[in-house]
Structure formats: structure tokens, C-alpha cells
Design an enzyme around this catalytic site. Structure first.
Site, PDB file in Angstrom:
ATOM      1  N   ASP A  54       0.832  -1.184   0.000  1.00 49.72           N
ATOM      2  CA  ASP A  54       0.000   0.000   0.000  1.00 49.72           C
ATOM      3  C   ASP A  54       0.881   1.253   0.000  1.00 49.72           C
ATOM      4  OD1 ASP A  54      -3.075   0.512   0.761  1.00 49.72           O
ATOM      5  OD2 ASP A  54      -1.832   2.055   1.692  1.00 49.72           O
ATOM      6  N   LYS A  67      -2.951   3.730  -3.224  1.00 43.63           N
ATOM      7  CA  LYS A  67      -4.350   4.155  -3.212  1.00 43.63           C
ATOM      8  C   LYS A  67      -4.480   5.346  -2.293  1.00 43.63           C
ATOM      9  CE  LYS A  67      -7.981   1.857  -2.827  1.00 43.63           C
ATOM     10  NZ  LYS A  67      -8.565   2.583  -3.945  1.00 43.63           N
ATOM     11  N   MET A 119      -6.793  11.428   8.185  1.00 45.79           N
ATOM     12  CA  MET A 119      -7.099  11.978   6.859  1.00 45.79           C
ATOM     13  C   MET A 119      -7.925  13.256   6.957  1.00 45.79           C
ATOM     14  SD  MET A 119      -7.825   8.302   4.929  1.00 45.79           S
ATOM     15  CE  MET A 119      -8.244   7.314   6.372  1.00 45.79           C
TER      16      MET A 119
END
Lengths: 255, 255
Positions: free
Chosen positions: A36, A57, A169
Site C-alpha cells: 500500500d 491508493k 485523513m
């Protein structure tokens, strides 16, 4: 042909020595690594025998489609490979592991989990604070700043829980989420930010909710970062944190 | 005399191979180990050179007073020792690390944190579910069933967050907390329990919030255990969980 399988493996917050002993062992047994974007790519050094595929991603750009990743895992596993899907932090936190486990189970592919250290723990360690100091809270909530459908989480309810808020995030919408929280929490509520928590590049600051957005921008903080909000942040070690005042002193001296 | 220090070290949920590589290295450097009741005592095998002191603190009984533990850490560190305080799960989650860091800083003793895997992550791995499946929630809240002052957390607000609830130390009051949550959540809300998560003795069950208390008692579950409540629990792997129906089948066959 041997039975293939998939391991969803937690890479932790970045430093390779924050991997678990189990993760290190499993990496040494992998045939294929799917790494990732948020995991430290140096993790591949622990699996020199494996074929390594980067499947970034981040925030939707330059990303490998989720369905493609799932198909690839199934295909390799069905050929007998031990596929190790490496995810940043803990695999079971904000990492699409739920969808991947469902796809793998539907395809009849055995799946295992190897846990790890999620970034908010490393952020709290960097600030020298407990996530759940019992003088301040009954617990901690790990939340993303936006839902899958684009909606915001229920900030009113989150504020009312009295738990420490660890926001993943959230940096690119720090103004909106600060404003939403200020409708329910005092402007003096302690707040902190840790960028690249648990890595050599770690940067951190302690401030208040009322100043968080301005201080984050003025400090040049960028993703990936964890925001921490709540009374427990008041216990952060002042020597561990770049405080707003310290930063202002630096700016004043530089001017 | 060399400068002493204290490391607050996360033992993880039980299995020794869920320690981080950093934790294993630090254990090998320890002069004194202070081991918490909820940490696996076999961890001492990784520090054969160290003096080992058990400082149990479970639910108030047979416990070493917190102030005594803090004084002991300071005393050893001031004599130049590297003191490693071993805590179950992650040291920064429900482990009194906040108070200990404050006491150590006041005494001028350097303190470091080594993160680890908190029990709820191992519980989710045991059930084969993500803690934050984005089809179901915006995050996860880690909470204890009671506050320091004996009060309950704000279950109404916790329910309203829509996050998965991971409840620590809740088993002995599962009836009260289920009832409190049922005032705000549907009885069909998926719920799970994992006892001794991440250890060879792990036991688990998936049921609904409405049946949770009865099923926990009927299943003979005991502490330490993690309760998980929320839509994300519906994604638990059915082969990983002892479901209520499976358990009833077992009871029926045994009768």
C-alpha cells in the site's frame, strides 16, 4: 499444488522496527507482496524472496482500483501463492480490509490478519501523552474526516462523547472540521497534530482547537497527519511538542 | 553513573510474537522489568538479564498501589537503571501511562514509549472483521464501561456517533451497558465478544445487542474480554465466530 492464501499484514506507522515479530516472520514467507502507498516501501527488504507489487491508493489519485487489487490477490492465491497485502498502520483500521476479506471469502481464498500499530498510537507516543488519560476522558475515538458518501461524521455526537478524538485523513479539511467541532467544544480545548507519526520525518505541534487550523497552515503541516483533540492532549510533554509559542518564537527570531 | 530511564513498553494482546521488533530489542536491554497483570508473564523470557517485578493491578484487588509503582520506577531509574514498565495492549490505551509519565517528568526521569497492538485490534482480527468498515461507520470508539469517578460514559452520544464501539473492561457490567445502549440502538445491532483476544485461549461469539448480555452469561465468558457493537460486526467471518446459533446447536446436542 499447495494451497494459496492471503495475509492482510499491518505495516505499522512507518519505522520498520514497529512491525510485530509475527509480521516480520510472515514477510519472510511471502511469495507476493502487494504494498500500500501509506506503508514504508523498505518493508520489502524483509521479503527479499517475494515478488513486490506497489498498489498505491491515496486519496483517489494515481490509484490502483480496489477491484483490481482484489482480483489480483485472488488470482495469485489460487495459483498457490502466499500473498501478503501490506497496509499502513493496522490493517483493520481505515484500510478497506473489510471489503477485501469479503471478496477473498467469496472466492474461497483463506485469509489471515496480522495486527500492528495504528498511526494514532504513534502520534500519541510522539507527543508523550496517553490517548485515554482518565482525568480527562472515558476513551478515544478514531475517525476519518469524511464518510464514503462525502458526508461529514456526526461531530456533535463525537464532541458529546467526551472521548479524545483522533482524526485520520483530516488535514486537507482542517478548517471545516475545526469549525464543526468549535460549534460543540470550547476553543481552548487542547489539540495537536503529528505528521508522519512514528517515522524519522515526524513533526508535531500542540495548540488549541480554536487555533488549530491557522497553526496547521502556518506550520506547513501536510498529509499524512493525525489530529488529536481533547483534554488528554493537555498532558502532552512540552519537550516533545513544538508548541505554538515555541514556533512563534522561532518565527520571531527569524524575522 | 549512567543516566537511568523508563520505557513504557506495550506488550500487545498476549501472544509474544505480537510484540514489535523494537519492544523485543528494548526488553533485551532492560535492567528492571515491572510487569503488569494483563501482560503475558512469558515476556520476561525476552529479558533474561533483567530483575523482574510483578506489579499486578486488576480491578483493584491484590494490586500494587499506583503511587508505589511510580516511586519504584523513579528510584530504580535514579540509580541508573533502564526500567521497562510492561503494559498489556498498547501502553497509551487505558493503562495509567498518563499519570506515570507525569510522575516521571516531575522527578526528572527520561521516559520513552514503545507502542503495540491494543486488544480490540486482536479481537477484530479474531472475528475476521474491520473495526471501521466504511459501509457501516466513520470510525471506532475505544471506551471503558465506567469512568474513574464511577459514572458511566455517555452511551447516548457514543451510540449517536455511529462508530463501532469497542468496550474494554465491560464484561462484569454487560447487563447495564447493554440496557443503556438499547435505549439508543436497535436490538438487532450486531454485537460480538472476544475473551483473551490474541492469545491461544481466545474465545469469541457474534450475536446481537439485544441478546448480548444473555449470550455472554450463557456462554460463560469472563474477563479479560472486549465487547464490539455496531454494524461493522455484521461482517465478522462466520467461520471465525462461535455464533449464538452454533452455540445453541452445541447445547442442544449435549442435552
Amino acid at each position: 499444488m499447495k494451497q494459496g492464501k492471503v495475509t492482510l499484514l499491518s505495516a505499522g506507522p512507518g519505522a520498520l522496527d514497529l512491525l510485530t515479530l509475527r509480521a516480520a516472520r510472515v514477510l519472510g514467507e511471502a511469495d507476493v507482496l502487494l504494498i500500500d502507498d501509506l506503508a514504508n516501501p523498505e518493508i520489502a527488504t524483509l521479503a527479499p524472496q517475494a515478488r513486490v507489487i506497489a498498489v498505491g491508493k491515496r486519496g483517489g489519485c494515481r490509484s490502483t482500483p480496489q477491484a483490481f487489487i482484489e482480483r489480483m490477490m485472488c488470482r495469485f492465491a489460487k495459483c498457490g501463492a502466499h500473498v501478503v497485502r501490506v497496509k499502513g498502520g493496522d490493517a483493520l483500521m481505515f484500510g478497506r480490509a473489510g471489503e477485501e476479506m469479503t471478496a477473498l471469502r467469496r472466492a474461497g481464498v483463506p485469509v489471515e490478519i496480522v495486527n500492528g500499530v495504528s498511526a494514532a498510537f504513534a502520534a500519541a507516543a510522539g507527543l508523550g501523552m496517553s490517548l485515554t488519560h482518565r482525568d480527562h476522558c472515558a476513551g478515544v475515538t478514531f475517525v476519518t474526516a469524511h464518510r464514503q458518501d462525502g458526508s461529514a461524521p456526526n461531530w456533535a455526537a463525537l464532541a458529546a462523547t467526551g472521548t479524545t478524538l483522533a482524526i485520520y485523513m483530516g488535514l486537507h479539511r482542517v478548517e471545516a472540521l475545526s469549525a464543526a467541532l468549535l460549534a460543540h467544544l470550547d476553543a481552548h480545548t487542547p489539540a495537536g497534530i503529528v505528521q508522519w507519526a512514528g517515522t524519522p520525518q515526524e513533526r508535531r505541534m500542540v495548540t488549541s482547537l480554536g487555533r488549530l487550523a491557522a497553526d496547521v497552515r502556518a506550520g506547513g503541516f501536510a498529509s499524512p497527519a493525525i489530529l488529536l483533540v481533547g483534554g488528554a492532549v493537555a498532558e502532552a510533554a512540552m519537550d516533545a511538542a513544538t508548541t505554538r509559542q515555541q514556533r512563534e518564537d522561532v518565527i520571531a527570531r527569524a524575522a
